[in-house]
Design an enzyme around this catalytic site. Structure first.
Site, short mmCIF file in Angstrom:
data_model
loop_
_atom_site.label_atom_id
_atom_site.label_comp_id
_atom_site.label_asym_id
_atom_site.label_seq_id
_atom_site.Cartn_x
_atom_site.Cartn_y
_atom_site.Cartn_z
N SER A 186 72.73 -82.32 -60.92
CA SER A 186 73.62 -81.17 -60.97
C SER A 186 73.85 -80.13 -61.82
O SER A 186 73.93 -78.96 -61.42
CB SER A 186 75.62 -81.66 -61.61
OG SER A 186 75.06 -82.90 -59.99
N GLY A 213 72.00 -81.55 -50.61
CA GLY A 213 73.29 -80.52 -50.60
C GLY A 213 73.71 -79.47 -51.60
O GLY A 213 74.30 -78.66 -50.82
N SER A 219 83.86 -82.69 -49.10
CA SER A 219 82.64 -82.39 -51.26
C SER A 219 83.13 -81.40 -52.09
O SER A 219 83.42 -80.22 -51.34
CB SER A 219 81.50 -81.87 -50.47
OG SER A 219 80.74 -81.39 -51.13
N GLU A 261 79.06 -90.54 -57.25
CA GLU A 261 77.98 -90.82 -56.83
C GLU A 261 77.66 -91.98 -57.71
O GLU A 261 76.18 -92.74 -56.73
CB GLU A 261 77.11 -89.61 -57.32
CG GLU A 261 77.80 -89.54 -59.14
CD GLU A 261 77.04 -87.57 -59.09
OE1 GLU A 261 76.42 -87.87 -59.61
OE2 GLU A 261 76.91 -86.63 -58.14
N ARG A 293 77.23 -93.50 -46.43
CA ARG A 293 76.84 -94.49 -47.91
C ARG A 293 77.66 -95.89 -47.48
O ARG A 293 76.88 -97.25 -48.21
CB ARG A 293 77.18 -93.91 -49.38
CG ARG A 293 75.76 -92.79 -49.62
CD ARG A 293 76.22 -92.24 -50.36
NE ARG A 293 74.70 -91.44 -50.98
CZ ARG A 293 74.43 -90.64 -52.00
NH1 ARG A 293 75.57 -90.82 -53.37
NH2 ARG A 293 73.32 -90.58 -52.26
N ARG A 352 70.19 -92.96 -53.32
CA ARG A 352 71.11 -93.81 -54.40
C ARG A 352 71.23 -95.86 -53.52
O ARG A 352 71.40 -96.31 -54.05
CB ARG A 352 72.24 -93.26 -54.42
CG ARG A 352 72.22 -92.14 -55.09
CD ARG A 352 73.24 -91.67 -56.12
NE ARG A 352 73.57 -90.46 -56.61
CZ ARG A 352 73.31 -90.22 -57.84
NH1 ARG A 352 72.25 -91.24 -57.88
NH2 ARG A 352 72.85 -88.93 -58.38
#
Length: 452
Positions: A27, A112, A186, A333, A364, A405
């Protein structure tokens, strides 16, 4: 190195006792790559993350005229980066500038941050820039980004149903001003516009209208990064973020290690009733991964910050005799790793406030429920999350859906359940290419402990 289609997740027969550091935050690396592209002069990123997502962003920025050089640094996982931004005033030699084509293609992969951050630089780059990515990327929501750009007067071709692919017709200037956006899908929709906003003639005042904005910590990270480079950001009004026009200062910054990626390694302490230490845990951070210090004690772990002789601190996590169920909200996340641990817990659990995870690399929530239940678990989706109840787990295939993930979550369950085989462990290269090697090193410490 190549990995088998089905990676046998190691199950240590004893507690691990490991100490490690991790590569840089995805990030933060993504944000400072964008800020370096917009800055007023050359900038340096020390110890950035080298992974598929960040390499795709570097390639995209180079396509748009940003010069990026790899130079020797002190980081353990790769060189530093020096950036010469195309949009800078002439603060550096013209020889450092990159010739710019009139058209180009941007490969977003499944990142993303690339598909949402980079379009704003493309919008300020005269030419035609086509964005596309992996097949799964065409399922990720992009509508608010395209709507924001159109509201700012940018011409966009394609983008049917608010998805990739699309072409941006770049221009020299963007007026900016007030824009309304639905960022319930998002937080990246807001951060993307904020990072470019200082280059708009009138800055930007972005107001969210819609259901709850997820992952607000990531917006706070963007705000603080901008403020640290002398940009005026006003986020005092709820659901409105205002960024003033003006230069973004050049910088020389060290990227913190990725605290979200620290999660599976810390989870190993709980799954094996052992101890894991992440060295040089930041003392002040905007990373959502710092919440591990809050979440893991709820699951029965002991969490300590240990002072270092160099003035820093280490984070040490020791697992308890059992893993408690928990009710945790807004884990963002971190949810896949938490779900893996809660599938091993001895009491019911809920993860809520994470409906937006349906629009990530894969759905997810659906994927976690499917894979936990495939191994004999008892999980179900709810409106904004998942519920997990205790159930005996067994070995089997853990699918990953091209989601890093999901892959690490399967590895966590494999620590306590023999016979788990993770499909496509190589998908961890998206944000942590070193994962299999680091994981093997942590698991190996259990054998060492057992031999003492």
């Amino acid at each position: 190195m190549p990995f088998p289609d089905l990676w046998p997740a190691p199950t240590p027969h004893g507690p691990v006792k490991a100490s490690l550091t991790l590569p840089g935050s995805k990030s933060l690396t993504a944000r400072y790559l964008m800020l370096g592209a917009f800055a007023s002069g050359p900038s340096r990123l020390r110890a950035p993350l080298y992974a598929r997502d960040t390499r795709l962003m570097m390639t995209a920025l180079r396509t748009l005229g940003v010069r990026i050089e790899e130079v020797p640094g002190s980081g353990a996982f790769g060189p530093d980066l020096v950036m010469y931004p195309r949009l800078a005033s002439s603060d550096y030699d013209d020889a450092a500038r990159v010739p710019l084509a009139a058209t180009g293609k941007i490969d977003c992969g499944l990142a993303g941050t690339v598909m949402r951050f980079v379009p704003f630089l493309a919008a300020l780059t005269p030419g035609e820039w086509t964005f596309d990515g992996d097949p799964a990327a065409r399922l990720r929501p992009m509508g608010p980004i395209l709507d924001t750009l159109r509201a700012l007067g940018v011409e966009i071709r394609g983008g049917e149903n608010g998805m990739l692919p699309f072409t941006i017709v770049g221009q020299s200037t963007i007026a900016g001003g007030p824009v309304t956006i639905d960022a319930s899908g998002s937080s990246q929709f807001i951060s993307a516009a904020m990072l470019a906003a200082p280059h708009f003639e009138n800055g930007l005042s972005l107001t969210h209208e819609g259901s709850k904005v997820p992952s607000v910590d990531h917006i706070r990270m963007t705000s603080e990064a901008l403020r640290g480079l002398d940009v005026s950001v006003d986020d005092s009004t709820e659901l409105t973020w205002s960024v003033a026009p003006g230069p973004i200062s050049a910088f020389d910054i060290e990227i913190e290690q990725d605290l979200s990626n620290a999660g599976p390694f810390l989870a190993a302490a709980l799954a094996t009733h052992g101890t894991v230490t992440i060295e040089r845990w930041p003392t002040n951070t905007t990373q959502v991964g710092d919440r591990w210090r809050e979440y893991l004690p709820q699951l029965g772990a002991t969490v300590e910050l240990l002072p270092r002789k160099d003035g820093g601190q280490d984070l040490q996590v020791t697992g308890g005799e059992r893993i408690f169920g928990a009710d945790i909200a807004d884990s963002s996340e971190l949810a896949p790793t938490l779900a893996a641990l809660l599938a091993l817990a001895d009491s019911p659990s809920r993860l809520t406030g994470i409906a937006h995870l349906r629009g990530h690399e894969t759905n997810r929530l659906e994927a976690l429920v499917t894979e936990i239940n495939r191994l004999g678990g008892n999980a179900q989706e709810i409106a904004d999350g998942i519920e997990i109840n205790p159930a005996p787990l067994h070995g089997g295939t853990w699918e990953t859906y091209e989601d890093h993930r999901l892959a690490t979550a399967g590895a966590v369950i494999g620590l306590a359940v023999e016979g788990v085989e993770v499909a496509d462990i190589a998908t961890t290269s998206k944000t942590l290419p070193e994962f299999p090697e680091l994981w093997a090193n942590v698991v190996a410490t259990a054998s060492a402990v057992g031999a003492e």
